[in-house]
Design a protein around this motif. Structure first.
Motif, mmCIF file in Angstrom:
data_model
loop_
_atom_site.group_PDB
_atom_site.id
_atom_site.type_symbol
_atom_site.label_atom_id
_atom_site.label_comp_id
_atom_site.label_asym_id
_atom_site.label_seq_id
_atom_site.Cartn_x
_atom_site.Cartn_y
_atom_site.Cartn_z
ATOM 1 N N GLY A 140 0.815 -1.210 0.000
ATOM 2 C CA GLY A 140 0.000 0.000 0.000
ATOM 3 C C GLY A 140 0.849 1.260 0.000
ATOM 4 N N GLU A 141 2.106 1.111 -0.396
ATOM 5 C CA GLU A 141 3.024 2.257 -0.385
ATOM 6 C C GLU A 141 3.189 2.838 -1.787
ATOM 7 N N ILE A 142 3.429 4.132 -1.818
ATOM 8 C CA ILE A 142 3.820 4.772 -3.063
ATOM 9 C C ILE A 142 5.210 4.252 -3.392
ATOM 10 N N ALA A 143 5.346 3.646 -4.555
ATOM 11 C CA ALA A 143 6.595 2.970 -4.905
ATOM 12 C C ALA A 143 7.602 3.879 -5.589
ATOM 13 N N LEU A 144 7.180 5.036 -6.029
ATOM 14 C CA LEU A 144 8.097 5.939 -6.720
ATOM 15 C C LEU A 144 9.109 6.493 -5.729
ATOM 16 N N ARG A 145 10.380 6.439 -6.099
ATOM 17 C CA ARG A 145 11.442 6.804 -5.161
ATOM 18 C C ARG A 145 11.924 8.240 -5.298
ATOM 19 N N ASP A 146 11.857 8.808 -6.507
ATOM 20 C CA ASP A 146 12.342 10.184 -6.595
ATOM 21 C C ASP A 146 11.311 11.115 -5.964
ATOM 22 N N ASP A 147 11.799 12.099 -5.247
ATOM 23 C CA ASP A 147 10.938 12.963 -4.435
ATOM 24 C C ASP A 147 9.821 13.618 -5.227
ATOM 25 N N GLU A 148 10.138 14.155 -6.385
ATOM 26 C CA GLU A 148 9.134 14.888 -7.159
ATOM 27 C C GLU A 148 7.960 13.990 -7.553
ATOM 28 N N SER A 149 8.246 12.810 -8.078
ATOM 29 C CA SER A 149 7.185 11.882 -8.486
ATOM 30 C C SER A 149 6.406 11.367 -7.287
ATOM 31 N N HIS A 150 7.128 11.075 -6.208
ATOM 32 C CA HIS A 150 6.488 10.589 -4.984
ATOM 33 C C HIS A 150 5.483 11.625 -4.467
ATOM 34 N N PHE A 151 5.910 12.861 -4.372
ATOM 35 C CA PHE A 151 5.030 13.909 -3.849
ATOM 36 C C PHE A 151 3.874 14.213 -4.801
ATOM 37 N N LEU A 152 4.121 14.103 -6.105
ATOM 38 C CA LEU A 152 3.036 14.295 -7.071
ATOM 39 C C LEU A 152 1.981 13.217 -6.896
ATOM 40 N N GLN A 153 2.394 11.954 -6.785
ATOM 41 C CA GLN A 153 1.435 10.873 -6.596
ATOM 42 C C GLN A 153 0.667 11.066 -5.296
ATOM 43 N N GLN A 154 1.360 11.428 -4.234
ATOM 44 C CA GLN A 154 0.706 11.657 -2.950
ATOM 45 C C GLN A 154 -0.318 12.788 -3.068
ATOM 46 N N ALA A 155 0.048 13.878 -3.706
ATOM 47 C CA ALA A 155 -0.864 15.017 -3.856
ATOM 48 C C ALA A 155 -2.092 14.637 -4.671
ATOM 49 N N LEU A 156 -1.896 13.892 -5.748
ATOM 50 C CA LEU A 156 -3.035 13.479 -6.578
ATOM 51 C C LEU A 156 -3.982 12.569 -5.794
ATOM 52 N N LEU A 157 -3.425 11.659 -5.012
ATOM 53 C CA LEU A 157 -4.264 10.775 -4.196
ATOM 54 C C LEU A 157 -5.011 11.560 -3.123
ATOM 55 N N GLU A 158 -4.305 12.456 -2.458
ATOM 56 C CA GLU A 158 -4.950 13.248 -1.402
ATOM 57 C C GLU A 158 -6.044 14.147 -1.978
ATOM 58 N N ASP A 159 -5.852 14.644 -3.191
ATOM 59 C CA ASP A 159 -6.892 15.447 -3.848
ATOM 60 C C ASP A 159 -8.163 14.636 -4.075
ATOM 61 N N GLU A 160 -8.016 13.311 -4.167
ATOM 62 C CA GLU A 160 -9.168 12.431 -4.359
ATOM 63 C C GLU A 160 -9.716 11.908 -3.030
ATOM 64 N N GLY A 161 -9.132 12.364 -1.910
ATOM 65 C CA GLY A 161 -9.619 11.958 -0.605
ATOM 66 C C GLY A 161 -8.937 10.754 0.009
ATOM 67 N N VAL A 162 -7.880 10.272 -0.614
ATOM 68 C CA VAL A 162 -7.132 9.133 -0.081
ATOM 69 C C VAL A 162 -6.158 9.642 0.969
ATOM 70 N N GLU A 163 -6.216 9.058 2.158
ATOM 71 C CA GLU A 163 -5.278 9.426 3.219
ATOM 72 C C GLU A 163 -3.970 8.677 3.021
ATOM 73 N N VAL A 164 -2.886 9.426 2.928
ATOM 74 C CA VAL A 164 -1.562 8.843 2.752
ATOM 75 C C VAL A 164 -0.822 9.028 4.061
ATOM 76 N N GLY A 165 -0.452 7.917 4.680
ATOM 77 C CA GLY A 165 0.199 7.967 5.977
ATOM 78 C C GLY A 165 1.695 8.133 5.882
#
Length: 99
Positions: free
Chosen positions: A62-87
């Motif tokens: 259930g983890e974001i697998a992207l390792r580079d910071d920019e892609s990781h944070f983009l994926q997290q932001a897109l998920l959070e915009d859809e209401g997904v809680e990222v721990g």
């Protein structure tokens, strides 16, 4: 296009906003449960062409697998915009947000 590739694309397109699916889950739903790495390759090479919601696919933990910071944070932001809680550590509760 190979039938498995088409099935993967259709499966990813069907993940609703606010939900996630694992690479292995996509592979299994597309008919090849051991092809999680192929799902990664399809996402990498075809996300833009098919406008895939790539951000809704995470690893088996259930983890974001992207390792580079920019892609990781983009994926997290897109998920959070859809209401997904990222721990902590980019982990998503699959029992809540998994398809």
């Amino acid at each position: 296009m190979q039938p498995f590739t088409k099935a993967v694309i259709e499966q990813i397109q069907s993940i609703p906003p606010g939900k996630v699916m694992t690479y292995g889950g996509v592979a299994a739903a597309a008919g090849s449960p051991r092809a999680a790495r192929q799902v990664v390759r399809i996402l990498h090479s075809m996300s833009a062409k098919y406008d895939l919601p790539w951000h809704r696919v995470v690893n088996a933990k259930g983890e974001i697998a992207l390792r580079d910071d920019e892609s990781h944070f983009l994926q997290q932001a897109l998920l959070e915009d859809e209401g997904v809680e990222v721990g902590i550590g980019g982990r998503i509760d699959l029992s809540v947000y998994g398809v």
